[in-house]
Scaffold this motif. Sequence first.
Motif, PDB file in Angstrom:
ATOM      1  N   GLY A   8      35.648  42.222   4.053  1.00 41.90           N
ATOM      2  CA  GLY A   8      37.047  42.182   5.121  1.00 41.90           C
ATOM      3  C   GLY A   8      36.868  41.251   6.490  1.00 41.90           C
ATOM      4  N   ALA A   9      35.554  40.405   6.460  1.00 44.53           N
ATOM      5  CA  ALA A   9      35.211  40.049   7.876  1.00 44.53           C
ATOM      6  C   ALA A   9      36.106  38.673   7.894  1.00 44.53           C
ATOM      7  CB  ALA A   9      33.884  39.633   7.727  1.00 44.53           C
ATOM      8  N   PRO A  10      36.643  38.455   9.032  1.00 40.94           N
ATOM      9  CA  PRO A  10      37.620  37.349   9.231  1.00 40.94           C
ATOM     10  C   PRO A  10      36.838  35.953   8.660  1.00 40.94           C
ATOM     11  CG  PRO A  10      37.524  38.689  11.221  1.00 40.94           C
ATOM     12  CD  PRO A  10      36.529  39.197  10.201  1.00 40.94           C
ATOM     13  N   ALA A  11      37.540  35.385   7.918  1.00 38.09           N
ATOM     14  CA  ALA A  11      36.789  33.885   7.561  1.00 38.09           C
ATOM     15  C   ALA A  11      37.585  32.640   8.096  1.00 38.09           C
ATOM     16  CB  ALA A  11      36.554  34.117   5.826  1.00 38.09           C
ATOM     17  N   TRP A  32      36.585  34.251  13.706  1.00 41.60           N
ATOM     18  CA  TRP A  32      35.756  34.265  12.382  1.00 41.60           C
ATOM     19  C   TRP A  32      34.392  33.748  12.860  1.00 41.60           C
ATOM     20  CZ3 TRP A  32      39.801  31.231  13.696  1.00 41.60           C
ATOM     21  CH2 TRP A  32      39.611  30.051  14.067  1.00 41.60           C
ATOM     22  N   THR A  33      34.114  33.069  13.992  1.00 39.82           N
ATOM     23  CA  THR A  33      32.679  32.592  14.308  1.00 39.82           C
ATOM     24  C   THR A  33      32.244  31.514  13.085  1.00 39.82           C
ATOM     25  OG1 THR A  33      31.224  34.038  13.113  1.00 39.82           O
ATOM     26  CG2 THR A  33      32.229  34.833  15.366  1.00 39.82           C
ATOM     27  N   ASP A  34      30.900  31.204  13.317  1.00 38.01           N
ATOM     28  CA  ASP A  34      30.329  30.375  12.491  1.00 38.01           C
ATOM     29  C   ASP A  34      29.507  30.832  11.237  1.00 38.01           C
ATOM     30  OD1 ASP A  34      28.359  30.962  14.034  1.00 38.01           O
ATOM     31  OD2 ASP A  34      27.565  29.074  14.153  1.00 38.01           O
ATOM     32  N   ALA A  35      29.631  32.282  11.402  1.00 39.17           N
ATOM     33  CA  ALA A  35      28.927  32.811  10.195  1.00 39.17           C
ATOM     34  C   ALA A  35      29.286  32.531   8.724  1.00 39.17           C
ATOM     35  CB  ALA A  35      28.908  34.493  10.367  1.00 39.17           C
ATOM     36  N   GLY A  36      30.607  32.230   8.729  1.00 34.76           N
ATOM     37  CA  GLY A  36      31.362  31.749   7.325  1.00 34.76           C
ATOM     38  C   GLY A  36      31.492  30.496   7.148  1.00 34.76           C
ATOM     39  N   GLY A  37      30.502  29.721   8.015  1.00 35.70           N
ATOM     40  CA  GLY A  37      30.824  28.181   7.738  1.00 35.70           C
ATOM     41  C   GLY A  37      31.185  27.554   9.101  1.00 35.70           C
ATOM     42  N   HIS A  38      30.986  26.133   9.053  1.00 36.11           N
ATOM     43  CA  HIS A  38      31.133  25.524  10.423  1.00 36.11           C
ATOM     44  C   HIS A  38      31.530  24.023   9.815  1.00 36.11           C
ATOM     45  CE1 HIS A  38      27.290  24.004  10.240  1.00 36.11           C
ATOM     46  NE2 HIS A  38      26.805  25.206   9.523  1.00 36.11           N
ATOM     47  N   GLY A  39      31.613  23.134  10.897  1.00 31.67           N
ATOM     48  CA  GLY A  39      31.753  21.691  10.564  1.00 31.67           C
ATOM     49  C   GLY A  39      30.570  20.879  11.131  1.00 31.67           C
ATOM     50  N   PHE A  78      31.570  42.973  12.269  1.00 30.61           N
ATOM     51  CA  PHE A  78      32.216  41.585  12.047  1.00 30.61           C
ATOM     52  C   PHE A  78      31.448  40.691  12.972  1.00 30.61           C
ATOM     53  CE2 PHE A  78      36.778  42.773  10.593  1.00 30.61           C
ATOM     54  CZ  PHE A  78      36.372  43.148   9.443  1.00 30.61           C
ATOM     55  N   PRO A  79      30.980  39.479  12.583  1.00 29.51           N
ATOM     56  CA  PRO A  79      30.167  38.629  13.170  1.00 29.51           C
ATOM     57  C   PRO A  79      30.710  38.252  14.709  1.00 29.51           C
ATOM     58  CG  PRO A  79      30.390  37.570  11.363  1.00 29.51           C
ATOM     59  CD  PRO A  79      31.356  38.778  11.223  1.00 29.51           C
TER      60      PRO A  79
END
Lengths: 581, 259
Positions: free
Chosen positions: A449-452, A464-471, B178-179
């Motif tokens: 359920g972590a924000p993506a 969502w931070t950059d933990a799930g991807g970044h540019g 959560f991160p």
Amino acid sequence: MPRRYLLLLTLSLVCYGQTTVGYDRLLNAAKEPQNWLTYGGDYFSHHYSGLTQITPANVKALNLAWVYQSPLTGSWESTPLVVDGIMYVTQRPNDIVAMDAATGRVFWIYHYENAKTVTVCCGANNRGLAILGDTLYMGTLDAHLVAVNARSGMLLWNTKVAESKSGYSITLAPLAFRDRVLVGLGGGEYGIRGSIAAFNARTGKEVWRFYTIPAPGEPGHETWEDCKPGAGYCDPEAWKHGGGSVWVTGSYDPELNLTYWGIGNVGPDYNADQRPGANLYTGSAVALDADTGKLRWHYQFTPHDRYDFDSVQVPVLADLNWKGAPVKAMMWANRNGNFYVLDRATGKFLLGKPFVKVNWMSGFDQNGVPIQTPQPPGMPTYPAVQGGSNWYSPSFSPRTKLMYVSSWEDQGQYFAGTPVEYKEGLSFGGGNLAPFVPQPDNPAKAIPGAPAIPNLRRGPINNWTDAGGHGAVLAIDPLTGAPRWRFKMYDVTDTGIVTTASDLLFTGGREGYLQALDARTGALLWRRNLGAQMLNNPITYSVNGRQYVAAMAGLSLFAFALPDRSIFFAIAATPPLAAWE
Amino acid sequence: MGISVLASAALFALPISAWAQQGAPQGHPEDYAAADIAHGARVYAENCDRCHGADGAGVSGVDFRTGKFRNADTDRQLAMVIGRGFPTAGMPAFALDTADMTGVIAYLRNINNLDRGSIPAGDADRGRLVFEGKGACLSCHRVKDKGSRQAPDLSDIGATRSAGTLERSLINPQEQLFPINRAVHIVTREGTAINGRRLNEDTYTVQLADEDGRLVSLSKSDLRQYTISTKAAMPSFKGELTRDELADLLSYLLTLKGQ
């Protein structure tokens, strides 16, 4: 030099000397860098400008010249045209705004009233215009093509291209050359059968049409294979709503007389089982004879796609020295995460190399066909549905010979197909997507359920931070496919790139920063917080000797320029621009 | 009971107004039939997920998990919004048939109610006592005007987290944290040390709340050290609280819906 400067000031008080944009001017667009005459900047879609007034040395002085605020809501993906001091830009849903490119003051607005039957997936966007002669061309959300007088804003003709209640739309900027104007149809998420069509620029009459999904009897139809008994839900006429949208503008090589287009994803997006076969020409590049629309060659980047990896990228054309021999090349940073070089005369596969993390395939066979490795249930696929790159334009600099790409790195997602029956005008996705944000201690496992990263971003907060991807902006050497440098961002980016002859690179991102990088090193030279997500391709142009950089963020179009004093020194320090002669 | 999928299939393609007169329930998650919710999950995945995200929070400023909608209170209003869309703002109209519309509304009303976890419901009043007493949650967290500001304010946690997420946070915070909520340790170029938690971050700057809850905005180029902890500061309550206490605590947290 000072005398010329005074002359320019005087000129700015009168008019901009608008002249007709004949085909010869479009062919030689690079020779008038003060203008931005086509969606891609030129027919090769380099998104590059010969302007040099703003340089790595003086870019720190760049300042706001003007702002135009659109009165409408929603994302703004348009790329302006600039013709002899006039900027033409579309605003949603289908307005054309003509404004003074030096001040942002408006001459006129053309408003197109869409039919009530508009059915548009993923944002009711318009990405821009084409100009030929004194006429502007715009595709509409209800799948019409309109021609509008560039001086008066009056409608000249209006041609229906497809049926909007079935999900067809036009969101791309048309491509105009010789006596014709080309558009492609969007709507793949609604089970359309895509096409690219050419129209007589003067009359609006259809000249030719190429269907991106071949009908029975046509070459390529054999890749829509027969259903196998007992293999689960399968659609025996899958080709009829097989997708193959055309979301972005193609390119044109006048010498080869070929026009190149990227073809979108197959329908339904995620349930590949119900449409057995490679599903041509979805996820492909196609080269069409500009006279007839007949297919000359194709290359399929993602056969039998199950990830929505549509080839919704602008084909970038350049003549390269390939292993000691000149090659008319096409470069392509695909949504599927690979960077490609093809021979644009023949379609021959020359190079394919991942530019982001890729696990849906493990490599290429000798013909350039990807060896697919679908991930087992519960394991994420890289890249995620938004891909390694997407619709926003990359740039190619003939000076650095590098391809600059806005990319999404390290984002993975779960994909699952489910059977879906076609219903006219309804979504035709056929599957589930779930975000994947890895745990810090165990990157193979998700934080439930972590924000993506959201597909759309409409606010300034990152939860969502950059933990799930970044540019990142990547400068890829097309001869090797390897990045020469990489500029990592914290958030992802839906902003295109423009490079200049002074080796500057302008781009943005979801964070809302317009930023200038050194195109040779990737060093950050300047940035401004524009306060909202940037969803367009920045451009640069000049009016009366003053160079501007234009970009949209949120509902505002910003133009930046050097202060007058800096221009004075820039003129004194650099050779005169061709436009001033 | 809501209209089941089988029953509503007979009402195929009725207009919105007709749909809304079928005695549909109005907003309580438990009023909807399990079959409708299950059907709605598929309708949602097919039509809504692309923009709104699997968690219902994909469009900034819109969070289906809260049970509140910008332009609708009743199910009839929800059906109008879905059926008509906001075309100029980018949301298309969805011409769903009655079964699909019934299902997707049932699903929307339950989107934060599906991940129930394994602990049964307890007593929320007793849970508040655990929260403020044995659990000592207020020594780090805050609810309304009570508690510490070190860890996130939980005043609306029941509106934005499912029961399953909260349960996993209590049992195994290291896996569930959560991160954005990981603790940060910063040393500025001048040598000032700041411990806090991130509120927002971009390529060049970071905004955080320090241990006293003060809002701090920093340029990353001014930092000597910027460390994001990969370890959860929150302890696991597995074995620390009884199963009944955990059930009560969970029930209390789910009542915290903000203002």
